[in-house]
Motif scaffolding. Structure first.
Motif, PDB file in Angstrom:
ATOM      1  N   LEU A  48       0.752  -1.174  -0.199  1.00 55.82           N
ATOM      2  CA  LEU A  48      -0.033  -0.099   0.082  1.00 55.82           C
ATOM      3  C   LEU A  48       0.837   1.525  -0.216  1.00 55.82           C
ATOM      4  CD1 LEU A  48      -2.843  -1.095   2.636  1.00 55.82           C
ATOM      5  CD2 LEU A  48      -3.086  -0.695  -0.097  1.00 55.82           C
ATOM      6  N   VAL A  49       2.082   1.435   0.745  1.00 57.74           N
ATOM      7  CA  VAL A  49       3.029   2.377   0.544  1.00 57.74           C
ATOM      8  C   VAL A  49       3.518   2.471  -0.852  1.00 57.74           C
ATOM      9  CG1 VAL A  49       5.182   3.100   1.393  1.00 57.74           C
ATOM     10  CG2 VAL A  49       3.751   2.330   3.063  1.00 57.74           C
ATOM     11  N   THR A 275       7.423  -3.007  -9.198  1.00 58.19           N
ATOM     12  CA  THR A 275       7.574  -2.683 -10.672  1.00 58.19           C
ATOM     13  C   THR A 275       6.312  -2.335 -11.205  1.00 58.19           C
ATOM     14  OG1 THR A 275       9.867  -3.549 -10.762  1.00 58.19           O
ATOM     15  CG2 THR A 275       8.565  -3.302 -12.687  1.00 58.19           C
ATOM     16  N   TYR A 276       5.295  -3.181 -11.025  1.00 53.18           N
ATOM     17  CA  TYR A 276       3.906  -3.159 -11.616  1.00 53.18           C
ATOM     18  C   TYR A 276       3.242  -1.852 -11.099  1.00 53.18           C
ATOM     19  CZ  TYR A 276      -1.081  -3.947 -11.423  1.00 53.18           C
ATOM     20  OH  TYR A 276      -2.505  -3.788 -11.640  1.00 53.18           O
ATOM     21  N   LEU A 277       3.645  -1.584 -10.056  1.00 52.68           N
ATOM     22  CA  LEU A 277       2.936  -0.144  -9.525  1.00 52.68           C
ATOM     23  C   LEU A 277       3.678   0.939  -9.870  1.00 52.68           C
ATOM     24  CD1 LEU A 277       2.353  -1.433  -5.594  1.00 52.68           C
ATOM     25  CD2 LEU A 277       0.657  -1.007  -7.551  1.00 52.68           C
ATOM     26  N   GLU A 278       4.871   1.004 -10.285  1.00 52.26           N
ATOM     27  CA  GLU A 278       5.367   2.167 -10.557  1.00 52.26           C
ATOM     28  C   GLU A 278       5.155   2.647 -12.151  1.00 52.26           C
ATOM     29  OE1 GLU A 278       9.552   1.101  -9.938  1.00 52.26           O
ATOM     30  OE2 GLU A 278       9.715   1.759  -7.903  1.00 52.26           O
ATOM     31  N   LYS A 279       4.582   1.630 -12.852  1.00 54.32           N
ATOM     32  CA  LYS A 279       4.139   1.970 -14.198  1.00 54.32           C
ATOM     33  C   LYS A 279       3.210   2.751 -14.461  1.00 54.32           C
ATOM     34  CE  LYS A 279       5.104  -2.940 -15.967  1.00 54.32           C
ATOM     35  NZ  LYS A 279       4.774  -4.151 -16.457  1.00 54.32           N
TER      36      LYS A 279
END
Length: 279
Positions: A48-49, A275-279
């Motif tokens: 979540l962070v 990595t997924y969340l940074e896309k």
């Protein structure tokens, strides 16, 4: 970004990697995988962070070196630990016994009783998530219902846990509810319940409501370590609910987060989710 309060455990996990599946009366060799941060608070909160939320943690650890280590590790990962209480005594390690197929067995000592004090001012939070056996949880969740989203994991017993979303795994349900899933959940969560989400590993998850039910399939992934998969699912679900997504969309996101979790050799989320969340 949402302000989320997690009421959940944070642990020091020690991984023991076995050479073969567990069997009663057997003799096994193991490799010591060392210490790693774990527990529902860390496993749920770190993702979540990474998703951009502000996450505060309510838990307890001992006033010892391991407790210091846990708080340092959690704080480094971006979790706000100012509400974590310290008790006089040792923080015991959680033993994670891992078999070659990625399945794990948890061995832990009895925790000291954690009794919650007065609830915080809920207006400062957008969501509350509970996954703990602390005394006083029902008082906290009930007082939060009118101010923020309340998501709870099903307790190990039948204690009342008022909430909007109740989550359980199919194994949590064994021997407890063979019939009306919604009726069972409503007896635990009360009149505010919107959905009862039951996860079933590779078979996906079903969300029960008073009028209907919806099935969302799992996301297929190579299983390396199942530790924290349920926590990751809950985190993905909460993330999308805080983004005002539908329950179906939130379950789909939870399934994606869980797939990253089982493909990662750790308790807490790994680089794949980040990595997924940074896309």
């Amino acid at each position: 970004m949402a302000n989320i309060l997690l009421l959940a455990n944070i642990n020091c996990d020690r991984l023991l990697q076995l050479d073969k599946p567990l069997q009663t009366g057997g003799r096994f060799h193991y490799q010591d995988g060392g210490l790693r941060l774990g527990g529902g608070g860390a496993n749920t909160g770190i993702g979540l962070v990474w998703a951009g939320h502000s996450v505060s943690l309510v838990s307890q650890v001992g006033n010892d070196k391991i407790g210091n280590w846990i708080l340092a590790q959690a704080s480094t990962q971006g979790l706000d630990c100012r509400l974590v209480e310290r008790f006089q005594g040792n923080t015991c390690e959680m033993l994670l016994v891992m078999t070659p197929d990625g399945e794990r067995t948890i061995i832990r000592p009895e925790r000291p009783i954690f009794e919650l004090s007065s609830p915080p001012k809920w207006q400062q939070f957008d969501a509350l998530y509970t996954n703990s056996s602390a005394k006083g949880i029902s008082r906290w969740t009930e007082s939060a219902l009118d101010s923020c989203l309340v998501v709870s994991q099903l307790a190990k017993d039948e204690r009342v846990r008022p909430c909007h979303i109740l989550i359980a795994s199919i194994t949590d349900m064994e021997g407890r509810c063979n019939g009306d899933k919604w009726g069972f959940a409503a007896s635990i969560a009360g009149e505010s319940l919107r959905y009862f989400v039951v996860t079933d590993g590779e078979n996906g998850a079903i969300a029960y409501s008073e009028q209907d039910q919806v099935h969302v399939p799992a996301v297929i992934s190579e299983v390396v370590d199942t530790t924290g998969a349920g926590d990751a699912y809950a985190a993905g679900l909460i993330h999308y609910l805080c983004e005002q997504k539908t329950i179906t969309e939130a379950m789909e996101e939870g399934a994606r987060w869980a797939a990253f979790a089982v493909a990662t050799p750790s308790s807490v989320p790994g680089d794949g989710l980040k990595t997924y969340l940074e896309k």
